[in-house]
Design a protein around this motif. Structure first.
Motif, PDB file in Angstrom:
ATOM      1  N   ALA A  39      28.257  40.194  36.402  1.00 11.32           N
ATOM      2  CA  ALA A  39      28.551  39.166  37.406  1.00 11.32           C
ATOM      3  C   ALA A  39      29.962  39.329  37.949  1.00 11.32           C
ATOM      4  O   ALA A  39      30.197  39.167  39.154  1.00 11.32           O
ATOM      5  N   ALA A  40      30.912  39.669  37.090  1.00 11.87           N
ATOM      6  CA  ALA A  40      32.289  39.890  37.545  1.00 11.87           C
ATOM      7  C   ALA A  40      32.361  41.102  38.471  1.00 11.87           C
ATOM      8  O   ALA A  40      33.093  41.081  39.468  1.00 11.87           O
ATOM      9  N   ALA A  41      31.583  42.145  38.167  1.00  9.83           N
ATOM     10  CA  ALA A  41      31.579  43.333  39.034  1.00  9.83           C
ATOM     11  C   ALA A  41      30.975  43.012  40.396  1.00  9.83           C
ATOM     12  O   ALA A  41      31.497  43.434  41.436  1.00  9.83           O
ATOM     13  N   VAL A  42      29.878  42.249  40.398  1.00  9.83           N
ATOM     14  CA  VAL A  42      29.251  41.867  41.674  1.00  9.83           C
ATOM     15  C   VAL A  42      30.190  40.956  42.462  1.00  9.83           C
ATOM     16  O   VAL A  42      30.370  41.132  43.681  1.00  9.83           O
ATOM     17  N   LEU A  43      30.813  40.001  41.769  1.00 11.28           N
ATOM     18  CA  LEU A  43      31.792  39.123  42.422  1.00 11.28           C
ATOM     19  C   LEU A  43      32.951  39.930  42.988  1.00 11.28           C
ATOM     20  O   LEU A  43      33.421  39.668  44.100  1.00 11.28           O
ATOM     21  N   GLY A  44      33.402  40.926  42.230  1.00  8.13           N
ATOM     22  CA  GLY A  44      34.496  41.779  42.701  1.00  8.13           C
ATOM     23  C   GLY A  44      34.132  42.541  43.958  1.00  8.13           C
ATOM     24  O   GLY A  44      34.928  42.630  44.892  1.00  8.13           O
ATOM     25  N   GLY A  45      32.937  43.091  43.981  1.00 10.47           N
ATOM     26  CA  GLY A  45      32.497  43.810  45.179  1.00 10.47           C
ATOM     27  C   GLY A  45      32.394  42.903  46.390  1.00 10.47           C
ATOM     28  O   GLY A  45      32.843  43.247  47.488  1.00 10.47           O
ATOM     29  N   TRP A  46      31.814  41.710  46.187  1.00 13.98           N
ATOM     30  CA  TRP A  46      31.681  40.755  47.293  1.00 13.98           C
ATOM     31  C   TRP A  46      33.049  40.268  47.771  1.00 13.98           C
ATOM     32  O   TRP A  46      33.313  40.212  48.970  1.00 13.98           O
ATOM     33  N   LEU A  47      33.927  39.939  46.809  1.00 13.88           N
ATOM     34  CA  LEU A  47      35.254  39.430  47.164  1.00 13.88           C
ATOM     35  C   LEU A  47      36.077  40.497  47.870  1.00 13.88           C
ATOM     36  O   LEU A  47      36.772  40.207  48.851  1.00 13.88           O
ATOM     37  N   MET A  48      35.983  41.726  47.403  1.00 15.31           N
ATOM     38  CA  MET A  48      36.716  42.806  48.044  1.00 15.31           C
ATOM     39  C   MET A  48      36.212  43.026  49.473  1.00 15.31           C
ATOM     40  O   MET A  48      36.997  43.251  50.387  1.00 15.31           O
ATOM     41  N   ARG A  49      34.927  42.929  49.655  1.00 17.61           N
ATOM     42  CA  ARG A  49      34.362  43.100  51.001  1.00 17.61           C
ATOM     43  C   ARG A  49      34.818  41.980  51.932  1.00 17.61           C
ATOM     44  O   ARG A  49      35.268  42.224  53.047  1.00 17.61           O
ATOM     45  N   ARG A  50      34.705  40.725  51.460  1.00 16.51           N
ATOM     46  CA  ARG A  50      35.072  39.577  52.289  1.00 16.51           C
ATOM     47  C   ARG A  50      36.563  39.559  52.610  1.00 16.51           C
ATOM     48  O   ARG A  50      36.971  39.451  53.769  1.00 16.51           O
ATOM     49  N   GLU A  51      37.380  39.679  51.582  1.00 19.31           N
ATOM     50  CA  GLU A  51      38.829  39.636  51.803  1.00 19.31           C
ATOM     51  C   GLU A  51      39.329  40.900  52.488  1.00 19.31           C
ATOM     52  O   GLU A  51      40.328  40.856  53.209  1.00 19.31           O
ATOM     53  N   GLY A  52      38.659  42.013  52.274  1.00 16.80           N
ATOM     54  CA  GLY A  52      39.018  43.238  52.985  1.00 16.80           C
ATOM     55  C   GLY A  52      38.799  43.109  54.477  1.00 16.80           C
ATOM     56  O   GLY A  52      39.614  43.544  55.286  1.00 16.80           O
ATOM     57  N   ARG A  53      37.686  42.478  54.851  1.00 16.02           N
ATOM     58  CA  ARG A  53      37.441  42.229  56.280  1.00 16.02           C
ATOM     59  C   ARG A  53      38.488  41.296  56.859  1.00 16.02           C
ATOM     60  O   ARG A  53      38.965  41.500  57.978  1.00 16.02           O
ATOM     61  N   ARG A  54      38.834  40.273  56.098  1.00 15.43           N
ATOM     62  CA  ARG A  54      39.844  39.319  56.565  1.00 15.43           C
ATOM     63  C   ARG A  54      41.205  39.997  56.715  1.00 15.43           C
ATOM     64  O   ARG A  54      41.921  39.778  57.697  1.00 15.43           O
ATOM     65  N   ALA A  55      41.557  40.834  55.753  1.00 18.08           N
ATOM     66  CA  ALA A  55      42.833  41.563  55.832  1.00 18.08           C
ATOM     67  C   ALA A  55      42.817  42.546  56.994  1.00 18.08           C
ATOM     68  O   ALA A  55      43.826  42.719  57.683  1.00 18.08           O
ATOM     69  N   TRP A  56      41.668  43.208  57.222  1.00 14.94           N
ATOM     70  CA  TRP A  56      41.554  44.148  58.343  1.00 14.94           C
ATOM     71  C   TRP A  56      41.717  43.426  59.677  1.00 14.94           C
ATOM     72  O   TRP A  56      42.386  43.922  60.580  1.00 14.94           O
ATOM     73  N   ALA A  57      41.109  42.243  59.797  1.00 17.53           N
ATOM     74  CA  ALA A  57      41.244  41.467  61.036  1.00 17.53           C
ATOM     75  C   ALA A  57      42.703  41.052  61.245  1.00 17.53           C
ATOM     76  O   ALA A  57      43.219  41.114  62.369  1.00 17.53           O
TER      77      ALA A  57
END
Length: 179
Positions: A39-57
């Protein structure tokens, strides 16, 4: 951090991670521990994707407005590091990853990392041959400071041209001077 410190960190941190996994496994059971890690790995992947998009924007916005994207680049690096730590199995790395990836805790991490890297750069600059140039206090030894004890470089200034009212005027050489 010295090489010995890095060696100890790479030796001690995995031992602590394994110890925590064993403790959690004994407390909640082996299956639940594996599910928690997944669950932590899945959360990490999702969080990295979401926050990565936000940081990219944010990075794109900063570049389009014509300013240097210092904070956005730092946030992008922290999100990537946090996501990578969340993907690594272990609870200690998950805590560090969440701390780096969440937008609520990222400013604290940013200040802590800026302080840490500022000290490292200052220490490296002080050990360099140009250390006196980096005296931040502006005290004795700092260029232009009171009692300036910096190096003096003796030399000669040669000006071939001069600017007069915005126009470059080429000086003519005196034929009596040898080149």
């Amino acid at each position: 951090m010295s090489r010995a410190g890095l060696f100890l960190a790479f030796l001690i941190i995995p031992v602590i991670e394994i110890w925590l996994l064993i403790l959690v496994g004994q407390t909640i059971g082996g299956g639940a521990t594996v599910v928690l890690l997944l669950a932590a790995a899945v959360l990490g992947g999702w969080l990295m994707r979401r926050e990565g998009r936000r940081a990219w924007a944010g990075l794109q916005t900063a570049l389009q407005s014509g300013r240097m994207p210092e904070r956005e680049l730092g946030d992008s690096a922290m999100v990537m590091a946090g996501g990578a730590l969340l993907l690594v199995p272990g609870f200690l790395s998950d805590i560090a990853g969440i701390f780096l990836a969440l937008p609520v805790t990222r400013p604290i991490a940013r200040r802590a990392l800026a302080w840490f890297f500022g000290r490292r750069v200052s220490a490296m600059a002080a050990r360099s041959p140009y250390g006196p140039l980096f005296d931040r206090a502006g005290g004795p030894g700092a260029p232009g400071g009171p009692g300036s004890a910096g190096r003096v470089v003796h030399g000669e200034v040669i000006q071939d041209d001069e600017v007069v009212e915005g126009q470059i005027v080429v000086r003519r050489q005196d034929p009596r001077q040898s080149p």
